[in-house]
Design an enzyme around this catalytic site. Structure first.
Site, PDB file in Angstrom:
ATOM      1  N   PHE A 129       0.864  -1.186   0.000  1.00 45.86           N
ATOM      2  CA  PHE A 129       0.000   0.000   0.000  1.00 45.86           C
ATOM      3  C   PHE A 129       0.902   1.239   0.000  1.00 45.86           C
ATOM      4  O   PHE A 129       1.873   1.307   0.758  1.00 45.86           O
ATOM      5  CB  PHE A 129      -0.887  -0.034   1.238  1.00 45.86           C
ATOM      6  CG  PHE A 129      -1.973   0.995   1.239  1.00 45.86           C
ATOM      7  CD1 PHE A 129      -3.183   0.743   0.613  1.00 45.86           C
ATOM      8  CD2 PHE A 129      -1.784   2.224   1.851  1.00 45.86           C
ATOM      9  CE1 PHE A 129      -4.188   1.705   0.610  1.00 45.86           C
ATOM     10  CE2 PHE A 129      -2.779   3.185   1.849  1.00 45.86           C
ATOM     11  CZ  PHE A 129      -3.986   2.917   1.222  1.00 45.86           C
ATOM     12  N   ASP A 201       2.198  -5.028   9.034  1.00 46.66           N
ATOM     13  CA  ASP A 201       1.006  -4.195   8.859  1.00 46.66           C
ATOM     14  C   ASP A 201      -0.190  -5.140   8.746  1.00 46.66           C
ATOM     15  O   ASP A 201      -0.233  -5.995   7.852  1.00 46.66           O
ATOM     16  CB  ASP A 201       1.186  -3.351   7.588  1.00 46.66           C
ATOM     17  CG  ASP A 201       0.030  -2.387   7.379  1.00 46.66           C
ATOM     18  OD1 ASP A 201      -1.122  -2.766   7.678  1.00 46.66           O
ATOM     19  OD2 ASP A 201       0.272  -1.271   6.893  1.00 46.66           O
ATOM     20  N   TYR A 226     -10.743   1.130  10.849  1.00 45.44           N
ATOM     21  CA  TYR A 226     -11.994   1.340  10.091  1.00 45.44           C
ATOM     22  C   TYR A 226     -12.251   0.313   9.007  1.00 45.44           C
ATOM     23  O   TYR A 226     -13.231   0.428   8.283  1.00 45.44           O
ATOM     24  CB  TYR A 226     -12.026   2.755   9.491  1.00 45.44           C
ATOM     25  CG  TYR A 226     -10.813   3.119   8.647  1.00 45.44           C
ATOM     26  CD1 TYR A 226     -10.688   2.650   7.349  1.00 45.44           C
ATOM     27  CD2 TYR A 226      -9.800   3.932   9.149  1.00 45.44           C
ATOM     28  CE1 TYR A 226      -9.582   2.973   6.579  1.00 45.44           C
ATOM     29  CE2 TYR A 226      -8.689   4.254   8.394  1.00 45.44           C
ATOM     30  CZ  TYR A 226      -8.587   3.771   7.109  1.00 45.44           C
ATOM     31  OH  TYR A 226      -7.486   4.085   6.343  1.00 45.44           O
ATOM     32  N   LYS A 227     -11.376  -0.684   8.859  1.00 47.26           N
ATOM     33  CA  LYS A 227     -11.614  -1.711   7.834  1.00 47.26           C
ATOM     34  C   LYS A 227     -12.420  -2.847   8.462  1.00 47.26           C
ATOM     35  O   LYS A 227     -13.552  -2.622   8.870  1.00 47.26           O
ATOM     36  CB  LYS A 227     -10.286  -2.141   7.225  1.00 47.26           C
ATOM     37  CG  LYS A 227      -9.704  -1.004   6.382  1.00 47.26           C
ATOM     38  CD  LYS A 227      -8.325  -1.273   5.852  1.00 47.26           C
ATOM     39  CE  LYS A 227      -7.866  -0.063   5.026  1.00 47.26           C
ATOM     40  NZ  LYS A 227      -6.431  -0.088   4.767  1.00 47.26           N
ATOM     41  N   ARG A 373     -11.972  -5.621  -6.814  1.00 46.28           N
ATOM     42  CA  ARG A 373     -11.617  -6.141  -5.498  1.00 46.28           C
ATOM     43  C   ARG A 373     -12.873  -6.333  -4.663  1.00 46.28           C
ATOM     44  O   ARG A 373     -13.630  -5.386  -4.435  1.00 46.28           O
ATOM     45  CB  ARG A 373     -10.672  -5.143  -4.813  1.00 46.28           C
ATOM     46  CG  ARG A 373     -10.023  -5.688  -3.569  1.00 46.28           C
ATOM     47  CD  ARG A 373      -9.066  -4.688  -2.999  1.00 46.28           C
ATOM     48  NE  ARG A 373      -9.780  -3.576  -2.376  1.00 46.28           N
ATOM     49  CZ  ARG A 373      -9.296  -2.848  -1.381  1.00 46.28           C
ATOM     50  NH1 ARG A 373      -8.087  -3.088  -0.909  1.00 46.28           N
ATOM     51  NH2 ARG A 373      -9.985  -1.854  -0.868  1.00 46.28           N
TER      52      ARG A 373
HETATM   53  C1  LIG Z   1      -5.797   1.036   4.582  1.00 47.59           C
HETATM   54  C2  LIG Z   1      -4.331   0.959   4.721  1.00 47.59           C
HETATM   55  C3  LIG Z   1      -3.616   2.038   5.252  1.00 47.59           C
HETATM   56  C4  LIG Z   1      -4.336   3.291   5.637  1.00 47.59           C
HETATM   57  O1  LIG Z   1      -3.566   4.214   6.269  1.00 47.59           O
HETATM   58  P1  LIG Z   1      -4.255   5.523   6.887  1.00 47.59           P
HETATM   59  O2  LIG Z   1      -3.174   6.193   7.611  1.00 47.59           O
HETATM   60  O3  LIG Z   1      -5.395   5.054   7.736  1.00 47.59           O
HETATM   61  O4  LIG Z   1      -4.805   6.331   5.767  1.00 47.59           O
HETATM   62  C5  LIG Z   1      -2.244   1.887   5.386  1.00 47.59           C
HETATM   63  N1  LIG Z   1      -1.613   0.754   5.006  1.00 47.59           N
HETATM   64  C6  LIG Z   1      -2.289  -0.299   4.501  1.00 47.59           C
HETATM   65  C7  LIG Z   1      -1.553  -1.542   4.121  1.00 47.59           C
HETATM   66  C8  LIG Z   1      -3.659  -0.216   4.312  1.00 47.59           C
HETATM   67  O5  LIG Z   1      -4.331  -1.245   3.793  1.00 47.59           O
END
Ligand SMILES: *Cc1c(COP(=O)(O)O)cnc(C)c1O
Length: 414
Positions: A129, A201, A226-227, A373
């Site tokens: 990401f 992560d 929030y996921k 997805r």
């Molecule tokens: C959703 C996600 C993020 C989100 O980061 P925010 O700081 O909440 O915007 C970061 N890393 C991964 C791998 C994600 O899937």
């Protein structure tokens, strides 16, 4: 019997015997929607509105500043952290809810570099990401580290190759785009054999996979509120520091709430004992307490059952694709042990396909460059939903619905 009828019968059997049957009532999913984007923004747990209402009107509105003590607002980051810890295999006192994932990545990467001085290499996944890569490259500039990007297949070899120069590995347990589950136990072990730290992560695994942070000896981890944890838009994230590292966890954002004695108002920083030192400033309490309420959706569930239901849903979706004769390339591994809780498909018009599905009430998302997805959140989806979504996809493709002009334009934000 038709293929569809066979699959419908199988969906019925699978739903009747699922250990998670009934958890859907813990959510307020709109009528007519099959929500396959819980890996981007989780659905609303039924417990949340009343709690948020209470926090706003009574705790804030009536009790005002007294609520810091009366409702232990002060302890909410650690209290909620322990609840998340229970879902990711961490004993109490090692997880705190704080900041965003991006900010926590910064804290973790700098701390890891400081914990392994003289080791200039960090291994990461080039397909990660973007925020993970962006933050890591900034930390590398700050600390003079070298970031080496590897694939899952190359990771073990690269750990051995860099061995005594390696500070840490920084990987996601589940790839956000492909849904591939990385080998967290094996790569953590390999990192330790090299004397390096393992930073994971968990954005796409927390809440759908038991993870086993303590069991596998993970050193540092971050994840999203929030996921799959359903904390609501912009809910704060979490950070894990294994107990054995907490005294050495020297992160760069030394705010007053991570101080050993915040109300002594000392001009000099002294980190708090334990996970509290990972706090920075005042928490967004409306969001944090909303997340705490959301986590009650997991009450009484075992993460082994959650994982089993998740694997069953994604596996059944693949079965539906095959059974209905949908032969899109599947990006996600077919081996259930190598899969997170999503199925990603490739289609040259992926964006328009997703829009056509959304118009039918099947909400998934598009990821560059050509990925459809679909996230299968196990707490509020059934095998019947899975079959219905596959049938919608079949019709969108068969009738070339995605070619309609209204599905072609890309909005600035999706
Ligand atoms: C959703 C996600 C993020 C989100 O980061 P925010 O700081 O909440 O915007 C970061 N890393 C991964 C791998 C994600 O899937």
């Amino acid at each position: 019997m038709s293929q569809h009828a066979d699959l419908a019968a199988r969906a019925g059997d699978l739903d009747a015997t699922s250990p998670l049957s009934g958890t859907r009532e813990r959510f307020l999913v709109p009528e007519g929607v099959i929500y396959l984007d819980g890996n981007s923004l989780g659905a609303l747990p039924a417990a949340v509105p009343d709690v948020v209402q209470d926090v706003v009107t009574r705790q804030w509105g009536q009790r005002l500043i007294r609520s810091w003590n009366e409702f232990d607002w002060w302890g909410a980051p650690e209290r909620t952290g322990d609840r998340i810890g229970a879902l990711v295999g961490a004993a109490p006192g090692q997880v705190v809810v704080t900041d965003s994932t991006s900010v926590n990545l910064f804290k973790v990467f700098v701390a890891a570099g400081r914990m392994r001085p003289g080791r200039p290499v960090v291994l990461t996944d080039g397909g990660s990401f973007p925020t993970d890569l962006h933050i890591l490259s900034s930390v590398a500039r700050l600390m003079d580290l070298e970031v080496v990007r590897v694939t899952h297949e190359q990771a073990a070899g690269a750990i051995a190759e860099h061995a005594d120069r390696l500070a840490c590995i920084a990987f996601s347990q589940v790839d956000y785009r492909s849904g591939e589950l990385w080998d967290l136990p094996g790569l953590t072990r390999a990192a330790h054999d090299a004397g390096a730290l393992a930073c994971w992560d968990l954005c796409h695994s927390a809440g759908v996979h038991p993870v086993g942070l303590d069991e596998h000896g993970v050193d540092l981890a971050v994840g999203c509120g929030y996921k799959y944890l359903n904390g609501g838009p912009g809910a704060p994230a979490f950070l894990y520091v294994a107990a054995r590292h907490q005294d050495a966890f020297d992160h760069p954002l030394t705010g007053w709430q991570g101080h050993a004695a915040p109300f002594a108002m000392s001009p000099d920083y002294a980190p708090a004992h334990g996970i509290t030192r990972a706090r920075v400033g005042t928490a967004p309490l409306l969001s944090l307490l909303g997340l705490e309420a959301a986590l009650t959706a997991y009450d009484g569930l075992s993460m082994a059952d959650v994982r089993a239901h998740s694997q069953s849903l994604t596996g059944f979706f693949l079965e539906c694709l095959d059974g209905l004769g949908l032969d899109l390339p599947v990006v996600t591994p077919r081996d259930p042990e190598r899969r997170g809780s999503q199925v990603s498909l490739r289609h040259p018009e992926a964006y328009a396909v997703v829009q056509a599905l959304i118009a039918r009430g099947v909400i998934g998302d598009f990821r560059e460059p050509d990925v459809v997805r679909l996230g299968f959140a196990p707490l509020y989806l059934s095998h019947a939903d899975v079959l219905a979504s596959a049938q919608h996809l079949l019709e969108v493709l068969r009738d070339k619905e995605f070619e309609r002009p209204e599905f072609a334009a890309r909005a600035a934000v999706t």
